[in-house]
Design a protein around this motif. Structure first.
Motif, PDB file in Angstrom:
ATOM      1  N   LEU A 265       0.758  -1.243   0.030  1.00 11.79           N
ATOM      2  CA  LEU A 265       0.135  -0.078   0.006  1.00 11.79           C
ATOM      3  C   LEU A 265       0.926   1.234  -0.010  1.00 11.79           C
ATOM      4  N   ASN A 266       2.016   1.108   0.249  1.00 10.05           N
ATOM      5  CA  ASN A 266       3.081   2.429   0.447  1.00 10.05           C
ATOM      6  C   ASN A 266       3.674   2.548  -0.964  1.00 10.05           C
ATOM      7  N   GLU A 267       3.619   1.611  -1.850  1.00 14.18           N
ATOM      8  CA  GLU A 267       4.184   1.424  -3.385  1.00 14.18           C
ATOM      9  C   GLU A 267       3.661   2.636  -4.167  1.00 14.18           C
ATOM     10  N   PRO A 268       4.028   3.225  -5.173  1.00  9.96           N
ATOM     11  CA  PRO A 268       3.776   4.397  -5.719  1.00  9.96           C
ATOM     12  C   PRO A 268       2.377   4.349  -6.206  1.00  9.96           C
ATOM     13  N   ALA A 269       1.951   3.115  -6.769  1.00  7.31           N
ATOM     14  CA  ALA A 269       0.469   3.261  -7.551  1.00  7.31           C
ATOM     15  C   ALA A 269      -0.385   3.405  -6.529  1.00  7.31           C
ATOM     16  N   ALA A 270      -0.426   2.791  -5.335  1.00  4.41           N
ATOM     17  CA  ALA A 270      -1.302   2.543  -4.214  1.00  4.41           C
ATOM     18  C   ALA A 270      -1.378   3.871  -3.495  1.00  4.41           C
ATOM     19  N   ALA A 271      -0.124   4.352  -3.276  1.00  8.11           N
ATOM     20  CA  ALA A 271      -0.206   5.486  -2.341  1.00  8.11           C
ATOM     21  C   ALA A 271      -0.628   6.790  -3.110  1.00  8.11           C
ATOM     22  N   GLU A 272      -0.365   6.843  -4.432  1.00  8.55           N
ATOM     23  CA  GLU A 272      -0.815   7.910  -5.293  1.00  8.55           C
ATOM     24  C   GLU A 272      -2.377   7.967  -5.263  1.00  8.55           C
ATOM     25  N   ALA A 273      -2.961   6.731  -5.451  1.00  7.64           N
ATOM     26  CA  ALA A 273      -4.524   6.576  -5.476  1.00  7.64           C
ATOM     27  C   ALA A 273      -4.984   7.098  -4.176  1.00  7.64           C
ATOM     28  N   LEU A 274      -4.315   6.732  -2.961  1.00  7.13           N
ATOM     29  CA  LEU A 274      -4.880   7.177  -1.609  1.00  7.13           C
ATOM     30  C   LEU A 274      -4.647   8.671  -1.414  1.00  7.13           C
ATOM     31  N   GLN A 275      -3.686   9.324  -2.076  1.00 10.25           N
ATOM     32  CA  GLN A 275      -3.404  10.445  -1.845  1.00 10.25           C
ATOM     33  C   GLN A 275      -4.368  11.463  -2.633  1.00 10.25           C
ATOM     34  N   ARG A 276      -4.787  10.802  -3.831  1.00  9.59           N
ATOM     35  CA  ARG A 276      -5.924  11.431  -4.786  1.00  9.59           C
ATOM     36  C   ARG A 276      -7.273  11.744  -3.839  1.00  9.59           C
ATOM     37  N   VAL A 277      -7.374  10.508  -3.289  1.00  6.81           N
ATOM     38  CA  VAL A 277      -8.645  10.633  -2.602  1.00  6.81           C
ATOM     39  C   VAL A 277      -8.560  11.627  -1.257  1.00  6.81           C
ATOM     40  N   ALA A 278      -7.605  11.582  -0.785  1.00  6.73           N
ATOM     41  CA  ALA A 278      -7.222  12.453   0.336  1.00  6.73           C
ATOM     42  C   ALA A 278      -7.509  14.015  -0.065  1.00  6.73           C
ATOM     43  N   ASP A 279      -6.889  14.239  -1.292  1.00  8.03           N
ATOM     44  CA  ASP A 279      -6.872  15.617  -1.789  1.00  8.03           C
ATOM     45  C   ASP A 279      -8.382  16.052  -2.069  1.00  8.03           C
ATOM     46  N   LEU A 280      -9.489  15.008  -2.275  1.00  2.00           N
ATOM     47  CA  LEU A 280     -10.651  15.510  -2.417  1.00  2.00           C
ATOM     48  C   LEU A 280     -11.005  16.415  -1.275  1.00  2.00           C
ATOM     49  N   ILE A 281     -10.481  15.828   0.037  1.00  2.00           N
ATOM     50  CA  ILE A 281     -10.706  16.616   1.363  1.00  2.00           C
ATOM     51  C   ILE A 281     -10.116  17.771   1.576  1.00  2.00           C
ATOM     52  N   ASN A 282      -8.674  17.657   1.135  1.00  2.00           N
ATOM     53  CA  ASN A 282      -7.720  18.806   1.791  1.00  2.00           C
ATOM     54  C   ASN A 282      -7.093  19.669   0.863  1.00  2.00           C
ATOM     55  N   VAL A 283      -7.227  19.361  -0.510  1.00  2.00           N
ATOM     56  CA  VAL A 283      -6.693  20.180  -1.545  1.00  2.00           C
ATOM     57  C   VAL A 283      -7.934  20.656  -2.451  1.00  2.00           C
ATOM     58  N   HIS A 284      -8.539  20.053  -2.768  1.00  2.00           N
ATOM     59  CA  HIS A 284      -9.875  20.332  -3.604  1.00  2.00           C
ATOM     60  C   HIS A 284     -11.194  20.995  -2.828  1.00  2.00           C
ATOM     61  N   HIS A 285     -11.398  20.504  -1.591  1.00  2.00           N
ATOM     62  CA  HIS A 285     -12.401  20.771  -0.603  1.00  2.00           C
ATOM     63  C   HIS A 285     -13.720  20.303  -1.082  1.00  2.00           C
ATOM     64  N   VAL A 286     -13.602  19.420  -1.788  1.00  2.00           N
ATOM     65  CA  VAL A 286     -15.089  18.892  -2.207  1.00  2.00           C
ATOM     66  C   VAL A 286     -15.494  17.820  -1.809  1.00  2.00           C
ATOM     67  N   ALA A 287     -14.799  17.397  -0.784  1.00  6.29           N
ATOM     68  CA  ALA A 287     -15.385  16.364   0.224  1.00  6.29           C
ATOM     69  C   ALA A 287     -15.129  16.582   1.666  1.00  6.29           C
ATOM     70  N   PRO A 288     -16.145  16.072   2.589  1.00  7.59           N
ATOM     71  CA  PRO A 288     -15.897  16.628   3.931  1.00  7.59           C
ATOM     72  C   PRO A 288     -14.748  15.942   4.633  1.00  7.59           C
ATOM     73  N   SER A 289     -14.062  16.609   5.548  1.00  3.40           N
ATOM     74  CA  SER A 289     -13.304  15.776   6.443  1.00  3.40           C
ATOM     75  C   SER A 289     -13.883  14.892   7.265  1.00  3.40           C
ATOM     76  N   PRO A 290     -12.931  14.009   8.077  1.00  2.00           N
ATOM     77  CA  PRO A 290     -13.626  13.033   8.884  1.00  2.00           C
ATOM     78  C   PRO A 290     -14.362  14.104   9.955  1.00  2.00           C
ATOM     79  N   ILE A 291     -13.850  15.064  10.419  1.00  2.00           N
ATOM     80  CA  ILE A 291     -14.562  15.861  11.459  1.00  2.00           C
ATOM     81  C   ILE A 291     -15.940  16.353  10.844  1.00  2.00           C
ATOM     82  N   ALA A 292     -15.703  17.133   9.724  1.00  4.00           N
ATOM     83  CA  ALA A 292     -16.929  17.565   9.027  1.00  4.00           C
ATOM     84  C   ALA A 292     -18.106  16.484   8.697  1.00  4.00           C
ATOM     85  N   ALA A 293     -17.306  15.164   8.454  1.00  2.70           N
ATOM     86  CA  ALA A 293     -18.308  14.167   8.060  1.00  2.70           C
ATOM     87  C   ALA A 293     -19.187  13.855   8.933  1.00  2.70           C
TER      88      ALA A 293
END
Length: 475
Positions: A265-293
């Motif tokens: 899961l820490n290999e480039p392909a998996a880590a990149e996918a997980l980062q893109r999901v996290a970016d929905l919350i913290n970069v693009h602000h289009v998904a709620p954070s765990p607190i806001a959720a």
């Protein structure tokens, strides 16, 4: 049917404490038994003088489920008992603490004949102790139930050649969206066709247009205030618990290396996918954070109240959504590399201690028969386990036509994704999955909160996770 990955390790420790007891509990061999007699065979034997009537048989069946699911199982059991009137099925529903209660039951030498199991908790630990009948020999020898008649990824193998369970109701992940919200924003909805699915970048841009702050600015506006969001473009149901694995697979990643020797899961392909999901919350602000959720309702209410425009959720969400007046539809998940959905399902197993293995096998077949679970298939909670129900137009109509839980885009999306673009749940092939996820989940919490990148968080726990790697069940 769904159960969170965060709860699937509850029974593991207790199970280890009862290992010696488990070995002493088996009361039968699961070996050869007389072929079960159908109603016609029993009648002929009893009335023609050609042989004695079949001795009565009682089978114990344990499972979990909501009242509607249990009612459906009872329907399937009724159909089974009509065919085999000499068999009585004693249904035991365990709606809470299933794994703990099953562990206690087994330790006391009270195994059922047939049981529903979760792949990552009791099923595989018990399979490794030889507690279950290998269903492959039944599947390969039964002309009425051929292996190639099952949909993909509902066959659970403890190791190659040892089939320990079959899933009665496969579930996949899809993108749910509120049609009215798209129309109000002037945004074209996603295509239901898999070969026209959004790329990840296209998906992010749409999510931005559907994320609105308190002043009416969307996330593409320079005046957008990410601290005052009243409508989110996207959310992952249940804190993305099972959704993120879809994107790991789509991006070419995996939980383990191909040979099963390395945490991946820490290999480039998996880590990149997980980062893109996290970016929905913290970069693009289009998904709620765990607190806001915590203040964002589940899929049904979120789409109905227009708190969220799109949700990544399991196929089962159609059942609740179909019972409302929300104008929704479904589409394939956005694609990072290749279209992928994971398949999740409980499984039915047969204990070796059963004294009636052939009747137990016929019961498993009845529980997987879509005709017996037709109501839940039609409502949208389940999908059929047999491929013929996707290929035969008449059978397909039985569970999709005139159903509020089957939207206009459902057939194009769900059928193609399950039959042609599905991947088995990691709980089905990653050995020692619970122990690995005990380390991964807290690391991902830091990623969702924006405290660490996916690569940093997963690299930090990689040595401990690697120590828990025991290989793949499909190798």
């Amino acid at each position: 049917m769904k159960r969170s990955w965060r709860t699937i390790s509850i029974a593991a420790a207790a199970l280890l404490l009862t290992t010696t007891l488990l070995g002493a509990c088996s009361t039968g061999g699961g070996g050869a038994a007389s072929e079960p007699a159908s109603a016609d065979q029993e009648t002929r034997g009893g009335e023609s003088g050609g042989g004695a009537a079949q001795e009565p048989v009682t089978l114990r069946l344990t499972l979990w489920g909501s009242p509607s699911e249990v009612a459906t199982f009872e329907t399937a059991i009724g159909r089974y008992e009509e065919r085999f009137p000499y068999v009585t099925v004693k249904l035991e529903n365990i709606p809470a603490d299933y794994d703990t209660k099953m562990t206690t039951m087994i330790a006391g030498g009270e195994e059922p004949d047939v049981a529903m199991m979760e792949s990552a908790t009791l099923a595989f630990p018990l399979a490794e102790q030889g507690k279950f009948i290998n269903l492959e020999e039944y599947l390969t020898e039964d002309p009425d139930f051929p292996a190639d008649g099952l949909v993909p990824n509902i066959s659970y193998y403890a190791e190659p050649g040892n089939l320990v369970g079959l899933g009665p109701g496969p579930e996949i992940f899809m993108l749910y969206y509120n049609v009215d919200m798209f129309e109000a924003a002037g945004v074209a909805p996603p295509s239901p066709k898999v070969d026209e699915a959004w790329t990840w970048d296209e998906f992010v841009e749409v999510a931005k247009k559907l994320t609105i702050d308190e002043n009416g600015n969307d996330a593409t506006s320079p005046n957008f205030n990410p601290e005052k969001i009243k409508q989110y473009g996207i959310n992952g149901a249940n804190g993305w618990w099972g959704a993120w694995s879809n994107f790991v697979y789509s991006n070419g990643g995996d939980f383990l290396s191909e040979d099963g020797t390395k945490f991946a899961l820490n290999e480039p392909a998996a880590a990149e996918a997980l980062q893109r999901v996290a970016d929905l919350i913290n970069v693009h602000h289009v998904a709620p954070s765990p607190i806001a959720a915590k203040n964002v309702p589940g899929t049904n209410v979120a789409l109905q109240t227009k708190k969220v425009a799109m949700v990544v959720d399991g196929q089962w969400a159609n059942s609740d959504l179909g019972s409302t007046d929300v104008n929704y539809d479904v589409a394939p998940l956005p694609v990072m590399g290749e279209p992928v959905t994971t398949v999740v399902s409980g499984m039915f197993t047969i204990f070796k201690s059963t004294e009636h293995p052939k009747e137990a096998w016929e019961l498993v077949k009845a529980l997987l028969d879509p005709e017996g679970s037709l109501e839940l298939n039609h409502k949208g909670l389940w999908m059929p386990a047999l491929s013929s129900w996707y290929e035969d137009p008449e059978l397909l109509d039985k569970w999709t036509k005139d159903s509020k839980g089957r939207t206009p885009g459902y057939r194009d999306t769900a059928l193609d994704m399950l039959m042609n673009h599905s991947h088995q749940t990691p709980t089905g092939y990653v050995k020692n999955f619970n122990k690995i996820m005990d380390l991964v989940n807290p690391a991902l919490d830091k990623v969702w909160l924006g405290e660490q990148t996916a690569k940093e968080a997963l690299d930090a726990i990689a040595p401990q996770a690697q120590a828990q790697v025991q290989g793949r069940r499909d190798k």
